[in-house]
Design a protein around this motif. Structure first.
Motif, PDB file in Angstrom:
ATOM      1  N   PRO A 161       0.810  -1.220   0.000  1.00  8.51           N
ATOM      2  CA  PRO A 161       0.000   0.000   0.000  1.00  8.51           C
ATOM      3  C   PRO A 161       0.844   1.271   0.000  1.00  8.51           C
ATOM      4  N   TYR A 162       2.032   1.219   0.629  1.00  7.63           N
ATOM      5  CA  TYR A 162       2.907   2.396   0.599  1.00  7.63           C
ATOM      6  C   TYR A 162       3.209   2.805  -0.834  1.00  7.63           C
ATOM      7  N   ILE A 189       1.543   2.356  -3.499  1.00  3.23           N
ATOM      8  CA  ILE A 189       0.362   2.917  -4.155  1.00  3.23           C
ATOM      9  C   ILE A 189       0.026   4.293  -3.583  1.00  3.23           C
ATOM     10  N   PHE A 190       0.069   4.420  -2.271  1.00  2.00           N
ATOM     11  CA  PHE A 190      -0.222   5.730  -1.664  1.00  2.00           C
ATOM     12  C   PHE A 190       0.783   6.777  -2.134  1.00  2.00           C
ATOM     13  N   CYS A 224      -3.291   3.461   8.711  1.00  2.00           N
ATOM     14  CA  CYS A 224      -3.247   2.075   8.222  1.00  2.00           C
ATOM     15  C   CYS A 224      -2.376   1.238   9.144  1.00  2.00           C
ATOM     16  N   GLY A 250      -3.082  -6.183   0.108  1.00  5.30           N
ATOM     17  CA  GLY A 250      -2.719  -4.785   0.313  1.00  5.30           C
ATOM     18  C   GLY A 250      -2.616  -3.996  -0.969  1.00  5.30           C
ATOM     19  N   GLY A 277      -4.848  -0.765  -1.535  1.00  6.52           N
ATOM     20  CA  GLY A 277      -4.293   0.547  -1.845  1.00  6.52           C
ATOM     21  C   GLY A 277      -5.008   1.217  -3.006  1.00  6.52           C
TER      22      GLY A 277
END
Length: 229
Positions: A21-22, A24-25, A67, A155, A159
């Motif tokens: 997710p990092y 993507i964020f 998160c 994840g 994301g």
């Protein structure tokens, strides 16, 4: 408008729970992403990859998206009031409260899953009911401002879902394309329903140590709650 993301980075975190997710964020326009822990410094993941916390609890701004990833290190967090208090305080002002994999159990221990539909890794989904949650299968499950994702690789789906909810589907699809996220796994054993009986049994055995420790922690937490009630 800048969106502030904060991912809990703790000893024993499953690195892909956090880094998927990092990625993507951090690919989203006008994103500010924090790796948050009690203090700044190196964090050793469950698979020994060294990560770096960037923001200490005491200096963390109010997050738009909080998160909590999962991993074997989650067990210690379930009884860590410093961590649980931080998560509760951030959740109170966050736009979205989220988790990946067994990070959902931390949200549960913080009292944030009561009456909510939620998911987590398949080997821990039965624990959700102990926190008053409605255990729900799925790669990503949303209940109001609560988003929970299944195990590890979920994840990525999570994301992209968050980006679409914050911005729009177009930006999420652009990120998906830029990362070439078009999964075609070489084997079809990614869920208990798909895996063979032999693979499922071996995997349960592989995960049994962490699960036994988690069962003992849950027994203590339930005993405390009964006394408090």
């Amino acid at each position: 408008m800048t969106i502030r993301f904060g991912l809990l980075a703790f000893p024993g975190v499953q690195q892909l729970d956090l880094t998927a997710p990092y990625e993507i964020f951090a690919s989203m326009e006008d994103a500010e992403v924090h790796l948050v822990w009690k203090d700044k410094g190196p964090i050793i993941s469950a698979t020994k990859l060294v990560l770096q916390a960037t923001t200490a609890f005491a200096e963390c701004p109010q997050l738009d998206v909080v998160c909590v990833p999962g991993g074997s290190g989650v067990n210690a967090l379930l009884e860590d009031e410093v961590v649980l208090s931080f998560v509760r305080a951030q959740a109170a002002g966050a736009r979205f409260v989220t988790s990946v994999c067994t990070g959902a159990l931390v949200l549960g221990a913080a009292g944030l899953l009561e009456g909510k539909r939620a998911t987590t890794h398949w080997n821990a989904r039965d624990f959700l009911a102990d926190f008053g949650a409605i255990a729900t299968p799925g790669r990503v499950v949303r209940d109001g401002n609560l988003f929970t994702a299944g195990g590890v690789t979920a994840g990525i789906d999570f994301g992209l879902t968050i980006v679409a909810a914050l911005r729009d589907q177009r930006q999420a699809e652009e990120i998906q394309l830029s990362l070439e996220y078009a999964p075609e796994p070489p084997f079809h054993s990614g869920t208990p329903d798909e895996a063979s009986a032999e693979v499922l049994a071996a995997t349960r055995q592989r995960l049994s140590g962490s699960r036994r420790a988690r069962e003992a922690i849950m027994a203590r937490l339930l005993a405390v709650n009964r006394r408090a009630g």
